[in-house]
Design a protein around this motif. Sequence first.
Motif, PDB file in Angstrom:
ATOM      1  N   LYS A 171      17.321  53.254  -8.835  1.00  6.52           N
ATOM      2  CA  LYS A 171      18.271  52.615  -7.922  1.00  6.52           C
ATOM      3  C   LYS A 171      17.753  51.213  -7.692  1.00  6.52           C
ATOM      4  O   LYS A 171      16.558  51.017  -7.501  1.00  6.52           O
TER       5      LYS A 171
ATOM      6  N   LYS B 178      18.580  46.892  -6.306  1.00  6.83           N
ATOM      7  CA  LYS B 178      19.344  45.804  -5.696  1.00  6.83           C
ATOM      8  C   LYS B 178      18.492  44.547  -5.840  1.00  6.83           C
ATOM      9  O   LYS B 178      17.734  44.178  -4.952  1.00  6.83           O
TER      10      LYS B 178
ATOM     11  N   GLU C  59      25.740  40.776 -12.652  1.00  5.18           N
ATOM     12  CA  GLU C  59      26.893  40.547 -11.778  1.00  5.18           C
ATOM     13  C   GLU C  59      26.757  39.198 -11.081  1.00  5.18           C
ATOM     14  O   GLU C  59      25.736  38.911 -10.462  1.00  5.18           O
TER      15      GLU C  59
ATOM     16  N   LYS D  90      22.755  49.563  -7.083  1.00  4.18           N
ATOM     17  CA  LYS D  90      23.203  49.955  -8.412  1.00  4.18           C
ATOM     18  C   LYS D  90      22.203  50.957  -8.955  1.00  4.18           C
ATOM     19  O   LYS D  90      21.151  51.173  -8.371  1.00  4.18           O
ATOM     20  N   SER D  91      22.532  51.564 -10.086  1.00  8.06           N
ATOM     21  CA  SER D  91      21.567  52.494 -10.645  1.00  8.06           C
ATOM     22  C   SER D  91      21.557  52.432 -12.164  1.00  8.06           C
ATOM     23  O   SER D  91      22.570  52.148 -12.798  1.00  8.06           O
TER      24      SER D  91
END
Length: 142
Positions: A10, A12, A50, A4-5
């Motif tokens: 960036k 994870k 998420e 993701k960014s």
Amino acid sequence: MDNKSLSHTKWKCQYHIVFIPKYRKKQLYGQIKVDVREIISTLCKYKDVEIIAGAVCEDHAHLSVAIPPKISISSFMGYLKGKSTLMIYDRRPELQSKWNKAFWARGYYVETIGNITEDAVRKYINEQAEESRKEDARSTAF
């Protein structure tokens, strides 16, 4: 899951989290289980966290989540457990006693997901959920 960014980053950052109700009471069943699942999902969306996998079992909850690096795991868990307690008591005031305001126990277990695969964590969480479903079926059968 792809990286993701944020505007200049960036990332994870994935975690496996386990937390329990106060005194590990077996109170996460029936409609309260549905409510807790919905509340956790809503609170995670508010923070752009998420949920990769999750299970609410009778006496604990598992989450596999991707948390943006701008949020520390400890501040996220404080937010999640604090706000979810308020939301649970709004929906189910009978669960709150006048002496004990906490719904969740103070601590939690967390591990980063890196040495093992997402699939292994997802499989473990699904096995825990299945075991919980079997326990629920046994406890309701006479």
